[in-house]
Write an enzyme that holds these catalytic residues in place. Sequence first.
Site, PDB file in Angstrom:
ATOM      1  N   SER A   1     -12.870  -5.330   2.205  1.00 39.92           N
ATOM      2  CA  SER A   1     -13.897  -4.673   1.376  1.00 39.92           C
ATOM      3  C   SER A   1     -15.307  -5.113   1.773  1.00 39.92           C
ATOM      4  CB  SER A   1     -13.658  -4.958  -0.109  1.00 39.92           C
ATOM      5  OG  SER A   1     -12.463  -4.381  -0.557  1.00 39.92           O
ATOM      6  N   PRO A   2     -15.636  -5.075   3.074  1.00 41.11           N
ATOM      7  CA  PRO A   2     -16.965  -5.520   3.495  1.00 41.11           C
ATOM      8  C   PRO A   2     -18.085  -4.587   3.050  1.00 41.11           C
ATOM      9  CG  PRO A   2     -15.825  -4.511   5.336  1.00 41.11           C
ATOM     10  CD  PRO A   2     -14.822  -4.618   4.223  1.00 41.11           C
TER      11      PRO A   2
ATOM     12  N   GLY B   1     -18.051  -3.434  -0.140  1.00 41.43           N
ATOM     13  CA  GLY B   1     -18.002  -3.473  -1.599  1.00 41.43           C
ATOM     14  C   GLY B   1     -17.258  -2.303  -2.203  1.00 41.43           C
ATOM     15  N   ARG B   2     -16.061  -2.000  -1.625  1.00 36.12           N
ATOM     16  CA  ARG B   2     -15.250  -0.875  -2.102  1.00 36.12           C
ATOM     17  C   ARG B   2     -16.028   0.443  -2.074  1.00 36.12           C
ATOM     18  NH1 ARG B   2     -13.989  -5.438  -4.470  1.00 36.12           N
ATOM     19  NH2 ARG B   2     -11.812  -6.058  -4.597  1.00 36.12           N
ATOM     20  N   GLY B   3     -16.902   0.542  -1.100  1.00 37.04           N
ATOM     21  CA  GLY B   3     -17.698   1.751  -0.928  1.00 37.04           C
ATOM     22  C   GLY B   3     -19.034   1.735  -1.634  1.00 37.04           C
ATOM     23  N   PHE B   4     -19.228   0.785  -2.544  1.00 40.46           N
ATOM     24  CA  PHE B   4     -20.474   0.760  -3.305  1.00 40.46           C
ATOM     25  C   PHE B   4     -21.687   0.568  -2.408  1.00 40.46           C
ATOM     26  CE2 PHE B   4     -23.834  -1.249  -5.771  1.00 40.46           C
ATOM     27  CZ  PHE B   4     -23.902  -0.423  -6.880  1.00 40.46           C
TER      28      PHE B   4
ATOM     29  N   TYR C   1       0.844  -1.187   0.000  1.00 35.80           N
ATOM     30  CA  TYR C   1       0.000   0.000   0.000  1.00 35.80           C
ATOM     31  C   TYR C   1       0.884   1.242   0.000  1.00 35.80           C
ATOM     32  CZ  TYR C   1      -3.599  -3.309   1.647  1.00 35.80           C
ATOM     33  OH  TYR C   1      -4.448  -4.386   1.801  1.00 35.80           O
TER      34      TYR C   1
END
Length: 326
Positions: free
Chosen positions: A203-204, A206-209, A55
């Site tokens: 990513s719980p 959904g990458r912010g979705f 990262y």
Amino acid sequence: MLKRVLGGKLEVSAQGLGCMGMSEFYGPSNNADSIATIHRALDLGLTFLDTADMYGPFTNEVLVGKAIAEKRDQVVLATKFGNERREDGSWVGINGRPEYVIAACNASLQRLGVDHIDLYYQHRVDRTVPIEETVGAMAELVSQGKVRYLGLSEAKPETIRRAHAVHPITALQTEWSLWARQVEENDILATVRELGIGFVPYSPLGRGFLTGAIKDVESLTEKDHRRNGPRFKGENLDHNLKLLGRIEEIAKNLNVTNAQIALAWLMAKGNDVVPIPGTRKISRLEENLAAIDITLTAADIAALDEVAPIGAFAGERYPDMSTVNG
């Protein structure tokens, strides 16, 4: 703060904090704001911080190290190796060679400014190196006191079993959420539970979705990697937004946010599950942590399962899926 135990031994807060976006992949960031968010997390009782050497590259470990410099005893620190990058950010490849494992750990310890890592993951499985050799080197780090517990990320059942036979694996970190439920059908979840390994969903949201904040890729900055995500484009996006709308309706009926219902659903899947949502904002951190106190009924969970069954969201998780589930 509610606690959960990974692998039968490692006690962590019931929710962790993913620090990746504080340095890369999700657009511009501010180190001061990120450190303030980490400090607020620790003040609220969160103990589990997640980073990786790739990262930044490398800069996220430095950032986390600065944030915990005077608070090391409050932190269960997780980092990862295996996605090898150069200082300029270019990619070298996946590396699981034993000598690299040792060198990567030593470099991470230096950047983090600590004398040990609590949970050390192989970030991606190197198919060119037997997993026994990689985990053997990781086990050597445990014997040296540089690492306490071992983890894998995005590994398939056979790989998990072979690794666990060399040295106990404490946690598997793999994507899991309403948006990505494949682990429920491909025996990954069943395997870790059979072996007593904890599950750390990355990513719980959904990458912010799943928060509802992303309606189109044009709203994202040029350097935001989600612009290239198959699920954020064209017909896939249109389909996924319709599913999101149905999740939003359930959240509104329960008087919670989208993020909170997504996290509460995931945490209801078992006490061996510790999601690590990432954020750079204190307000989002507090919103996410509030999900710990939400108890969904069986009917609530069934409604979400019906709206977002396995495979419901359209598109692959990554543009290139060749490095996952190794």
